[in-house]
Design a protein around this motif. Sequence first.
Motif, mmCIF file in Angstrom:
data_model
loop_
_atom_site.group_PDB
_atom_site.id
_atom_site.type_symbol
_atom_site.label_atom_id
_atom_site.label_comp_id
_atom_site.label_asym_id
_atom_site.label_seq_id
_atom_site.Cartn_x
_atom_site.Cartn_y
_atom_site.Cartn_z
ATOM 1 N N ARG A 92 29.958 46.701 39.399
ATOM 2 C CA ARG A 92 31.007 45.854 38.811
ATOM 3 C C ARG A 92 31.543 44.858 39.825
ATOM 4 O O ARG A 92 31.873 43.726 39.491
ATOM 5 N N GLU A 135 29.257 45.733 29.034
ATOM 6 C CA GLU A 135 30.160 46.873 29.256
ATOM 7 C C GLU A 135 30.995 46.670 30.524
ATOM 8 O O GLU A 135 32.196 46.934 30.538
ATOM 9 N N ASP A 136 30.328 46.222 31.569
ATOM 10 C CA ASP A 136 31.046 46.004 32.831
ATOM 11 C C ASP A 136 32.078 44.878 32.698
ATOM 12 O O ASP A 136 33.171 44.968 33.254
ATOM 13 N N ARG A 159 39.748 44.644 31.651
ATOM 14 C CA ARG A 159 40.875 45.575 31.497
ATOM 15 C C ARG A 159 41.500 45.964 32.824
ATOM 16 O O ARG A 159 42.583 46.514 32.863
ATOM 17 N N SER A 160 40.790 45.719 33.915
ATOM 18 C CA SER A 160 41.271 46.140 35.229
ATOM 19 C C SER A 160 41.963 44.974 35.927
ATOM 20 O O SER A 160 41.457 43.860 35.931
ATOM 21 N N LYS A 192 33.737 44.117 30.047
ATOM 22 C CA LYS A 192 34.890 44.680 29.328
ATOM 23 C C LYS A 192 35.771 45.471 30.291
ATOM 24 O O LYS A 192 36.993 45.383 30.257
ATOM 25 N N HIS A 193 35.128 46.236 31.146
ATOM 26 C CA HIS A 193 35.881 47.010 32.136
ATOM 27 C C HIS A 193 36.635 46.077 33.087
ATOM 28 O O HIS A 193 37.804 46.290 33.389
ATOM 29 N N ILE A 194 35.942 45.037 33.536
ATOM 30 C CA ILE A 194 36.555 44.073 34.458
ATOM 31 C C ILE A 194 37.765 43.396 33.799
ATOM 32 O O ILE A 194 38.799 43.185 34.434
#
Length: 95
Positions: free
Chosen positions: A10, A40-41, A47-48, A43-45
């Motif tokens: 990520r 997917e990554d 949210r973080s 989306k994670h990025i």
Amino acid sequence: MKKDMWNTRRGKIAHLISERNHTPSEIARELEIPIKIVLEDLKHISRSSKYGELLILPAKCRKCGYNFRAEIKIPKRCPRCKSMWIEEPRFMLRR
Ligand SMILES: [Zn+2]
């Protein structure tokens, strides 16, 4: 951001899109990972908070110019003209 954060998958994506915007396909090609994982990554990025703000340039229909919503996915078909000639969204991180 700590330097070792860039060594994770990520982190590498975050690093790429902090320099200039990229499509999911470009990221997948550059890091040699599947597009599904890239999405997917991303989306994670998004949210973080540690990576910065994720900016999305929406996907666009290349045939009729229809603008899709700014989302972390790659549309298959234009709802207006049914064309599958879609320009992917582009992603960038604002530092
Ligand atoms: Zn269209």
